[in-house]
Write a protein that holds these residues in place. Structure first.
Motif, PDB file in Angstrom:
ATOM      1  N   THR A   1      51.072  51.431  14.756  1.00 34.88           N
ATOM      2  CA  THR A   1      50.798  52.797  15.115  1.00 34.88           C
ATOM      3  C   THR A   1      51.950  53.526  15.916  1.00 34.88           C
ATOM      4  O   THR A   1      52.326  52.851  16.995  1.00 34.88           O
ATOM      5  CB  THR A   1      49.405  52.907  15.808  1.00 34.88           C
ATOM      6  N   VAL A   2      52.521  54.385  15.532  1.00 32.49           N
ATOM      7  CA  VAL A   2      53.342  55.140  16.076  1.00 32.49           C
ATOM      8  C   VAL A   2      52.888  55.992  17.329  1.00 32.49           C
ATOM      9  O   VAL A   2      53.315  55.991  18.567  1.00 32.49           O
ATOM     10  CB  VAL A   2      54.463  55.992  15.437  1.00 32.49           C
ATOM     11  N   GLY A   3      51.945  56.664  16.930  1.00 32.73           N
ATOM     12  CA  GLY A   3      51.395  57.681  18.233  1.00 32.73           C
ATOM     13  C   GLY A   3      52.190  59.031  18.193  1.00 32.73           C
ATOM     14  O   GLY A   3      53.238  59.346  17.330  1.00 32.73           O
ATOM     15  N   THR A   4      52.081  59.541  19.261  1.00 33.75           N
ATOM     16  CA  THR A   4      52.879  60.807  19.484  1.00 33.75           C
ATOM     17  C   THR A   4      53.757  60.828  21.010  1.00 33.75           C
ATOM     18  O   THR A   4      53.358  59.748  21.540  1.00 33.75           O
ATOM     19  CB  THR A   4      51.968  62.082  19.533  1.00 33.75           C
ATOM     20  N   ALA A   5      54.386  61.825  21.261  1.00 35.87           N
ATOM     21  CA  ALA A   5      55.094  61.610  22.642  1.00 35.87           C
ATOM     22  C   ALA A   5      54.173  61.622  23.819  1.00 35.87           C
ATOM     23  O   ALA A   5      54.247  61.023  24.752  1.00 35.87           O
ATOM     24  CB  ALA A   5      55.978  62.671  22.756  1.00 35.87           C
ATOM     25  N   ALA A   6      53.004  62.270  23.479  1.00 37.77           N
ATOM     26  CA  ALA A   6      51.997  62.388  24.558  1.00 37.77           C
ATOM     27  C   ALA A   6      51.209  61.036  24.766  1.00 37.77           C
ATOM     28  O   ALA A   6      50.628  60.435  25.887  1.00 37.77           O
ATOM     29  CB  ALA A   6      51.048  63.601  24.559  1.00 37.77           C
ATOM     30  N   ARG A   7      50.868  60.476  23.522  1.00 38.15           N
ATOM     31  CA  ARG A   7      49.807  59.320  23.338  1.00 38.15           C
ATOM     32  C   ARG A   7      50.812  58.213  22.623  1.00 38.15           C
ATOM     33  O   ARG A   7      50.323  58.224  21.372  1.00 38.15           O
ATOM     34  CB  ARG A   7      48.672  59.739  22.778  1.00 38.15           C
ATOM     35  N   MET A   8      51.640  57.473  23.307  1.00 37.81           N
ATOM     36  CA  MET A   8      52.429  56.626  22.356  1.00 37.81           C
ATOM     37  C   MET A   8      51.782  55.454  21.903  1.00 37.81           C
ATOM     38  O   MET A   8      50.873  54.812  22.848  1.00 37.81           O
ATOM     39  CB  MET A   8      53.426  56.010  23.215  1.00 37.81           C
ATOM     40  N   GLY A   9      52.092  54.974  20.694  1.00 35.90           N
ATOM     41  CA  GLY A   9      51.369  53.968  20.177  1.00 35.90           C
ATOM     42  C   GLY A   9      52.559  52.649  20.470  1.00 35.90           C
ATOM     43  O   GLY A   9      53.530  52.752  21.011  1.00 35.90           O
ATOM     44  N   PRO A  10      51.981  51.390  19.875  1.00 37.10           N
ATOM     45  CA  PRO A  10      52.826  50.297  20.210  1.00 37.10           C
ATOM     46  C   PRO A  10      54.392  50.344  19.511  1.00 37.10           C
ATOM     47  O   PRO A  10      55.133  49.526  19.830  1.00 37.10           O
ATOM     48  CB  PRO A  10      52.137  49.089  19.668  1.00 37.10           C
ATOM     49  N   ALA A  11      54.221  51.294  18.472  1.00 38.12           N
ATOM     50  CA  ALA A  11      55.737  51.328  17.761  1.00 38.12           C
ATOM     51  C   ALA A  11      56.361  52.428  18.206  1.00 38.12           C
ATOM     52  O   ALA A  11      57.683  52.572  17.749  1.00 38.12           O
ATOM     53  CB  ALA A  11      55.244  51.727  16.201  1.00 38.12           C
ATOM     54  N   TYR A  12      56.093  53.040  19.214  1.00 38.42           N
ATOM     55  CA  TYR A  12      56.916  54.472  19.534  1.00 38.42           C
ATOM     56  C   TYR A  12      58.275  53.954  20.139  1.00 38.42           C
ATOM     57  O   TYR A  12      59.314  54.570  19.734  1.00 38.42           O
ATOM     58  CB  TYR A  12      56.211  55.424  20.477  1.00 38.42           C
ATOM     59  N   PHE A  13      58.226  53.309  21.230  1.00 37.56           N
ATOM     60  CA  PHE A  13      59.525  52.888  21.867  1.00 37.56           C
ATOM     61  C   PHE A  13      60.308  51.935  20.916  1.00 37.56           C
ATOM     62  O   PHE A  13      61.632  52.588  20.887  1.00 37.56           O
ATOM     63  CB  PHE A  13      59.038  52.056  23.057  1.00 37.56           C
ATOM     64  N   PRO A  14      60.010  50.931  20.107  1.00 41.96           N
ATOM     65  CA  PRO A  14      61.096  50.379  19.194  1.00 41.96           C
ATOM     66  C   PRO A  14      61.474  51.301  18.014  1.00 41.96           C
ATOM     67  O   PRO A  14      62.525  51.339  17.761  1.00 41.96           O
ATOM     68  CB  PRO A  14      60.198  49.516  18.537  1.00 41.96           C
ATOM     69  N   LEU A  15      60.670  52.159  17.835  1.00 41.08           N
ATOM     70  CA  LEU A  15      61.069  53.442  16.605  1.00 41.08           C
ATOM     71  C   LEU A  15      62.239  53.998  17.291  1.00 41.08           C
ATOM     72  O   LEU A  15      63.161  54.440  16.628  1.00 41.08           O
ATOM     73  CB  LEU A  15      59.870  54.251  16.028  1.00 41.08           C
ATOM     74  N   MET A  16      61.939  54.550  18.408  1.00 37.06           N
ATOM     75  CA  MET A  16      62.814  55.787  18.823  1.00 37.06           C
ATOM     76  C   MET A  16      64.096  54.978  19.326  1.00 37.06           C
ATOM     77  O   MET A  16      65.188  55.410  19.026  1.00 37.06           O
ATOM     78  CB  MET A  16      62.225  56.286  20.161  1.00 37.06           C
ATOM     79  N   LEU A  17      63.962  53.779  19.870  1.00 38.81           N
ATOM     80  CA  LEU A  17      65.083  52.820  20.422  1.00 38.81           C
ATOM     81  C   LEU A  17      65.971  52.636  19.213  1.00 38.81           C
ATOM     82  O   LEU A  17      67.229  52.666  19.050  1.00 38.81           O
ATOM     83  CB  LEU A  17      64.787  51.668  20.812  1.00 38.81           C
ATOM     84  N   GLY A  18      65.379  52.149  17.939  1.00 38.61           N
ATOM     85  CA  GLY A  18      66.041  51.881  16.816  1.00 38.61           C
ATOM     86  C   GLY A  18      66.799  53.174  16.150  1.00 38.61           C
ATOM     87  O   GLY A  18      67.969  53.037  15.654  1.00 38.61           O
TER      88      GLY A  18
END
Length: 162
Positions: A30-47
């Motif tokens: 789950t990616v989520g949003t910038a306000a409610r980040m999911g577990p995939a948000y950080f690795p997705l943005m870093l990638g």
């Protein structure tokens, strides 16, 4: 266009491949949003940032560099294997391998091992400097993660703590 720096071009391609692989792998969660980040948000943005950085490095290699293209040298196998081995040793010492009967040795032993093993990869390796760095990092990690953040790590081996 002619590649003016083969090293930069190859490293840019490598960054793009690794960044893209992480971004694609992160979409399984789950990616989520910038306000409610999911577990995939950080690795997705870093990638994505790593892939963009790689594209920038690869593009720069087409513009600047040596006229002969700066040939890529030989792979430094010793440092490569030592760095990868240090990371594997860290994982094994921190968590153990129950399937083959290797017990967890704890955070302090894992940090000491990773620093000393990875330091051997350098041409300027000095055991005393590596041990001083390892002790400072072990104390800093203990203070930060165990005392400061209250994370539940096994700090010492069971034969010491009982």
């Amino acid at each position: 266009m002619q590649i003016k720096s083969r090293k930069d071009f190859a490293s840019g391609l490598m960054f793009m491949m690794v960044g893209t692989a992480f971004a694609i792998g992160a979409t399984n969660y789950t990616v989520g949003t910038a306000a409610r980040m999911g577990p995939a948000y950080f690795p997705l943005m870093l990638g994505i940032m790593l892939a963009l950085l790689g594209a920038g490095v690869a593009a720069t290699s087409l513009v600047s560099g040596r006229p002969d293209g700066a040939p890529i040298g030989r792979i430094a196998w010793k440092p490569l294997l030592l760095i990868v081995g240090a990371n594997l040793a860290f994982g094994v010492l921190l968590g153990g391998v129950q399937s083959i009967g290797v017990p967890a040795m704890g955070l302090i032993a894992a940090i000491l091992a990773v620093v000393v093993i990875s330091s051997v990869a350098s041409d300027q390796f000095r055991l005393r400097s590596a041990l001083v760095l390892a002790v400072v990092l072990a104390i800093g990690s203990y203070l930060t993660f165990v005392l400061g953040l209250n994370l539940q790590f096994q700090v010492w081996p069971h034969f010491i703590t009982g």
